[in-house]
Write a protein that holds these residues in place. Structure first.
Motif, PDB file in Angstrom:
ATOM      1  N   ARG A   1      19.724   2.679   5.018  1.00 15.04           N
ATOM      2  CA  ARG A   1      18.299   2.989   4.492  1.00 15.04           C
ATOM      3  C   ARG A   1      17.573   1.946   3.600  1.00 15.04           C
ATOM      4  NH1 ARG A   1      14.164   3.771   3.514  1.00 15.04           N
ATOM      5  NH2 ARG A   1      13.058   5.630   2.711  1.00 15.04           N
TER       6      ARG A   1
ATOM      7  N   ASP B   1       9.643   2.384   4.373  1.00 16.44           N
ATOM      8  CA  ASP B   1       9.567   3.742   4.263  1.00 16.44           C
ATOM      9  C   ASP B   1       8.699   4.608   4.836  1.00 16.44           C
ATOM     10  OD1 ASP B   1      11.499   3.240   2.051  1.00 16.44           O
ATOM     11  OD2 ASP B   1      10.036   2.240   0.827  1.00 16.44           O
TER      12      ASP B   1
ATOM     13  N   GLY C   1       8.680   4.954   8.119  1.00 19.73           N
ATOM     14  CA  GLY C   1       9.375   5.654   9.287  1.00 19.73           C
ATOM     15  C   GLY C   1       8.575   4.826  10.471  1.00 19.73           C
TER      16      GLY C   1
ATOM     17  N   ARG D   1      12.592   3.187  12.762  1.00 15.02           N
ATOM     18  CA  ARG D   1      13.627   4.380  12.379  1.00 15.02           C
ATOM     19  C   ARG D   1      15.068   3.698  12.821  1.00 15.02           C
ATOM     20  NH1 ARG D   1      11.955   8.856  10.581  1.00 15.02           N
ATOM     21  NH2 ARG D   1      13.685  10.207  11.488  1.00 15.02           N
TER      22      ARG D   1
ATOM     23  N   ASP E   1      13.522  10.743   0.377  1.00 11.72           N
ATOM     24  CA  ASP E   1      13.341  11.141   1.547  1.00 11.72           C
ATOM     25  C   ASP E   1      13.169  12.779   1.521  1.00 11.72           C
ATOM     26  OD1 ASP E   1      13.057   8.763   2.694  1.00 11.72           O
ATOM     27  OD2 ASP E   1      14.848   8.576   3.577  1.00 11.72           O
TER      28      ASP E   1
ATOM     29  N   TYR F   1       8.117   5.172  -3.369  1.00 14.85           N
ATOM     30  CA  TYR F   1       9.210   4.289  -2.786  1.00 14.85           C
ATOM     31  C   TYR F   1       8.724   2.959  -3.263  1.00 14.85           C
ATOM     32  CZ  TYR F   1       9.954   7.936   0.973  1.00 14.85           C
ATOM     33  OH  TYR F   1      10.205   8.881   1.481  1.00 14.85           O
TER      34      TYR F   1
ATOM     35  N   ALA G   1      10.510   9.862   6.216  1.00 11.90           N
ATOM     36  CA  ALA G   1      11.931   9.417   6.061  1.00 11.90           C
ATOM     37  C   ALA G   1      12.394   8.475   7.261  1.00 11.90           C
ATOM     38  CB  ALA G   1      12.898  10.622   6.053  1.00 11.90           C
ATOM     39  N   SER G   2      13.031   7.334   7.031  1.00 13.00           N
ATOM     40  CA  SER G   2      13.676   6.489   7.819  1.00 13.00           C
ATOM     41  C   SER G   2      15.211   6.461   7.657  1.00 13.00           C
ATOM     42  CB  SER G   2      12.769   5.212   7.962  1.00 13.00           C
ATOM     43  OG  SER G   2      13.129   4.649   6.706  1.00 13.00           O
TER      44      SER G   2
END
Length: 389
Positions: free
Chosen positions: A135, A140, A142, A145, A334, A343, A385-386
């Motif tokens: 992560r 941040d 996305g 991914r 996230d 972020y 969210a990734s």
């Protein structure tokens, strides 16, 4: 895995916009209390997290003491914690715990249940600590991914994530599951070769002299005796991995062979993961974390990048210099639905210090790595969210 709060727990209004990030590794534990705007409110560091060695209750108890110190540093009261580390109501909205030794699904479930019972958060999510590196190395917004993370610290492990959320991982429980290397493994191999060099059973190596000298001892016989009888604490064996690299740098064939084998093992982990996830033909970041890899030792790093290019030409190796607790905290943000500024603020907090040339190392930040072979657009730190849930 995800679990809810303990039954009957009353909500703390202050918990609604805060997460508790935990990175519990084999050698150390970092905890951070982070608000939804990315501000780090309090931190604490504790010892290693090793349930297989001390048992789950003792490991979780030690973790609870570190969490309590982080909460106090964030302005909370120690009185919120009971004798076993439990709280009467949630401290935070989200507990994001990335734990070493959460390698198998039963271990994740057991540790998730143990942490949930303490009532720290409205929701508790337990993952293997390698997901924190994954992560931390992904943007941040996305935009990317998918990725693979290899951690080579005290131990070694690898996880990968595809765009559709599929993951691939290894059991990573040591030699039983085919693992080789990591700092502890390299130290053990160095000792083995040094012992055989000293007694004539193996090839000669400078390790025979360098390893005892590190502890101020005269030779391998003295070192073997000191380790066997406990005069040198077992955990100090890990100090020998840097000695191995120094001897390899000086040209010792045995030491160089071990470093090369470690590079090849990292490549094997990454390439298999890419293949299993169908990513061999896709430009994919391969994120390199843990002390052994983040140090970017030329002999190891050059061999690794060369061999990875041969087996997976579309892979983009990228060391992650930020502490893994950043990744745990990003996973928490996230879930809180944080915005782009949050972020950015969190990443800035954990940015490494400026290097010799006056510029900060950019390896951990996709935003700054875009011009240095990142796997996608520069990180705009937008919402989304990734992570590797």
């Amino acid at each position: 895995m995800t679990q809810g709060p303990a039954a009957g727990a009353a909500a703390d209004p202050a918990a609604e916009d805060t997460c508790l990030a935990v990175d519990a590794g084999n050698s150390k534990t970092d905890v951070a209390v982070v608000s939804a705007d990315g501000t780090v409110l309090g931190t604490a560091r504790g010892g290693g997290f090793q349930p297989p060695a001390v048992g789950v209750p003792a490991a979780v108890g030690a973790l609870a003491r570190t969490v309590a110190r982080a909460v106090v540093a964030a302005g909370g009261g120690r009185e919120r914690f009971g004798p076993g580390g439990e709280t009467d109501r949630p401290l935070v909205a989200e507990v994001s715990a990335c734990l070493a030794n959460a390698d198998l699904p039963p271990e994740e479930r057991e540790l998730g249940t143990a942490l949930t019972r303490l009532g720290w958060g409205h929701a508790t999510r337990v993952r293997n600590d390698t997901f924190a590196i994954l992560r931390a190395g992904l943007p941040d917004d996305g935009s990317v991914r998918h990725g693979v993370a290899v951690v080579c610290g005290a131990g070694i492990n690898c996880v990968g994530r595809a765009d559709d959320g599929r993951t691939h991982r290894f059991p990573a429980v040591g030699r039983l599951s085919g693992d080789w290397g990591g700092g502890a493994g390299l130290a053990g191999e160095a000792l083995w070769h040094a012992a055989r060099s000293a007694d004539g059973r193996g090839s000669g190596t400078e390790l025979e002299r360098a390893l005892p000298a590190h502890f101020g001892l005269s030779g391998m016989a003295e070192l073997i005796e000191a380790l066997h009888l406990g005069r040198i604490a077992p955990e100090r064996r890990n100090e020998l991995a840097p000695v191995l690299f120094a001897v390899a740098d000086a040209g010792d064939a045995v030491a160089r062979g071990l470093v090369h084998r470690q590079a090849d093992e990292v490549v094997a982990l990454a390439a298999v993961t890419l293949e299993r996830l169908g990513l061999l033909g896709v430009r994919t970041p391969v994120l390199l974390g843990g002390g052994v890899l983040a140090a970017r030792h030329p002999l190891l790093h050059d061999r690794l990048t060369e061999r990875l290019a041969e087996r997976a030409p579309r892979a983009v190796p990228r060391p992650v210099a930020a502490p893994p607790v950043l990744g745990a905290a990003l996973l928490g943000l996230d879930r809180l639905g944080a915005g782009g500024a949050a972020y950015a603020r969190l990443r800035a907090h954990y940015a490494p210090p400026a290097g010799p040339a006056g510029t900060a190392a950019a390896a951990e930040s996709p935003a700054r790595a875009g011009s240095a072979g990142s796997a996608g657009p520069a990180d705009t730190a937008g919402p989304g969210a990734s992570g590797a849930d």
